[in-house]
Write a protein that holds these residues in place. Structure first.
Motif, mmCIF file in Angstrom:
data_model
loop_
_atom_site.group_PDB
_atom_site.id
_atom_site.type_symbol
_atom_site.label_atom_id
_atom_site.label_comp_id
_atom_site.label_asym_id
_atom_site.label_seq_id
_atom_site.Cartn_x
_atom_site.Cartn_y
_atom_site.Cartn_z
ATOM 1 N N PHE A 1 50.070 20.981 36.341
ATOM 2 C CA PHE A 1 50.014 21.927 35.232
ATOM 3 C C PHE A 1 49.120 21.319 34.149
ATOM 4 O O PHE A 1 48.912 20.107 34.108
ATOM 5 C CB PHE A 1 51.409 22.199 34.682
ATOM 6 N N PRO A 2 48.599 22.120 33.235
ATOM 7 C CA PRO A 2 47.605 21.615 32.275
ATOM 8 C C PRO A 2 48.075 20.529 31.309
ATOM 9 O O PRO A 2 47.324 19.618 31.008
ATOM 10 C CB PRO A 2 47.180 22.866 31.505
ATOM 11 N N GLU A 3 49.310 20.630 30.791
ATOM 12 C CA GLU A 3 49.760 19.674 29.784
ATOM 13 C C GLU A 3 50.942 18.867 30.317
ATOM 14 O O GLU A 3 51.777 19.381 31.062
ATOM 15 C CB GLU A 3 50.209 20.383 28.496
ATOM 16 N N THR A 4 51.054 17.630 29.859
ATOM 17 C CA THR A 4 52.166 16.781 30.298
ATOM 18 C C THR A 4 53.510 17.376 29.903
ATOM 19 O O THR A 4 54.484 17.222 30.638
ATOM 20 C CB THR A 4 52.033 15.361 29.716
ATOM 21 N N VAL A 5 53.587 18.063 28.767
ATOM 22 C CA VAL A 5 54.861 18.644 28.325
ATOM 23 C C VAL A 5 55.101 20.030 28.911
ATOM 24 O O VAL A 5 56.113 20.663 28.604
ATOM 25 C CB VAL A 5 54.982 18.666 26.785
ATOM 26 N N THR A 6 54.188 20.499 29.735
ATOM 27 C CA THR A 6 54.422 21.707 30.522
ATOM 28 C C THR A 6 54.830 21.307 31.934
ATOM 29 O O THR A 6 55.485 22.064 32.643
ATOM 30 C CB THR A 6 53.151 22.587 30.551
ATOM 31 N N ALA A 7 54.475 20.109 32.337
ATOM 32 C CA ALA A 7 54.809 19.584 33.667
ATOM 33 C C ALA A 7 56.253 19.088 33.654
ATOM 34 O O ALA A 7 56.536 17.891 33.568
ATOM 35 C CB ALA A 7 53.838 18.464 34.047
ATOM 36 N N ILE A 8 57.173 20.040 33.691
ATOM 37 C CA ILE A 8 58.603 19.759 33.677
ATOM 38 C C ILE A 8 59.276 20.813 34.544
ATOM 39 O O ILE A 8 58.876 21.979 34.540
ATOM 40 C CB ILE A 8 59.171 19.776 32.236
ATOM 41 N N GLY A 9 60.281 20.392 35.297
ATOM 42 C CA GLY A 9 61.013 21.339 36.124
ATOM 43 C C GLY A 9 62.464 20.935 36.281
ATOM 44 O O GLY A 9 62.799 19.751 36.195
ATOM 45 N N VAL A 10 63.311 21.930 36.493
ATOM 46 C CA VAL A 10 64.709 21.698 36.833
ATOM 47 C C VAL A 10 65.076 22.585 38.014
ATOM 48 O O VAL A 10 64.535 23.677 38.177
ATOM 49 C CB VAL A 10 65.691 21.948 35.656
ATOM 50 N N THR A 11 65.972 22.075 38.829
ATOM 51 C CA THR A 11 66.457 22.829 39.977
ATOM 52 C C THR A 11 67.909 22.470 40.214
ATOM 53 O O THR A 11 68.448 21.566 39.579
ATOM 54 C CB THR A 11 65.602 22.548 41.233
ATOM 55 N N ARG A 12 68.516 23.176 41.152
ATOM 56 C CA ARG A 12 69.888 22.880 41.583
ATOM 57 C C ARG A 12 69.888 22.792 43.104
ATOM 58 O O ARG A 12 70.470 23.639 43.759
ATOM 59 C CB ARG A 12 70.825 24.005 41.162
ATOM 60 N N ARG A 13 69.227 21.831 43.631
ATOM 61 C CA ARG A 13 69.181 21.672 45.090
ATOM 62 C C ARG A 13 69.553 20.260 45.463
ATOM 63 O O ARG A 13 68.685 19.408 45.493
ATOM 64 C CB ARG A 13 67.782 21.984 45.619
#
Length: 176
Positions: free
Chosen positions: A110-122
Motif C-alpha cells: 500500500f502507498p503509506e506505512t500507516v495505511t499498511a495495516i490489517g486485522v483478521t480473525r483467522r
C-alpha cells in the motif's frame, strides 16, 4: 504506542469487532480489514462518512469483480457501512504491479506505512504491521518502498497526501 498498544486499541474497539464478525461470516480466504479505517481507529480519529471500509482477500480461483461486489452487498445487509472488498489476486493488474503472493503481500505494498495495516480473525485476532508501530506512534506519513522517491509510483504517494489533506494537518509529519 507500540504494536501491543495498537492491538489492544483495535481489539477493544466495538465497531472493529462488529466489522470483523461480519467479514468472518463471508468466510473469504486470506481476508483482512485494512488501511484507513484502522489508521483512524489507532489515531482516535472519527471515520469520515465518505471513507470506505477496506477488506482485502486473496483467492486466485475467482478473480471476478462481480464476486467482490456480491460480497460488498452481503456485508451491507449485515452492517450498513461503506464496504470496499477487493481480491488481491486480481488487484496487481489494476495497480500495474507484479502479482501479489497473498493479501499480506498486497497490504505491504500500500502507498503509506500507516495505511499498511490489517486485522483478521483467522482463527483468532491477528494484527499485521509490516512496517512496525513507530510511524503510528509518531503520526508519520511516509511512503512504503514501492512508493519512495525515485520510484515511478512516488507521484501516487504525493497525490494521496494532497487528496487526503494530510499536508494541512499539523499533528502529522510527512516524509517524502
Amino acid at each position: 504506542m507500540n504494536q501491543a498498544d495498537i492491538e489492544q486499541r483495535l481489539r477493544g474497539d466495538a465497531e472493529v469487532q462488529l466489522m470483523l464478525a461480519a467479514v468472518e461470516r463471508i468466510d473469504l480466504p486470506d481476508w483482512w480489514i485494512c488501511a484507513g479505517v484502522l489508521r483512524s481507529k489507532v489515531w482516535g480519529i472519527d471515520q469520515n462518512a465518505q471513507s470506505d471500509i477496506d477488506i482485502v482477500y486473496f483467492d486466485p480461483s475467482d478473480s471476478s469483480e462481480a464476486t467482490e461486489k456480491r460480497h460488498e452487498r452481503q456485508l451491507c445487509k449485515w452492517l450498513d457501512l461503506p464496504w470496499s472488498v477487493k481480491n488481491q489476486a486480481r488487484m496487481h493488474l489494476v495497480n500495474e504491479l507484479p502479482p501479489y503472493a497473498s493479501a499480506q503481500d498486497a497490504i505491504s505494498q500500500f502507498p503509506e506505512t500507516v495505511t499498511a495495516i490489517g486485522v483478521t480473525r483467522r482463527p483468532d485476532f491477528e494484527l499485521y504491521l509490516p512496517y512496525g508501530a513507530s510511524d503510528f506512534t509518531h503520526r508519520i506519513i511516509r511512503p512504503t518502498p514501492p512508493f519512495q522517491i525515485g520510484t515511478s509510483r512516488h507521484s501516487i504517494f504525493q497525490r494521496r497526501v494532497i487528496e487526503k489533506g494530510w499536508q494541512d494537518d499539523v499533528s502529522l509529519h510527512i516524509y517524502p
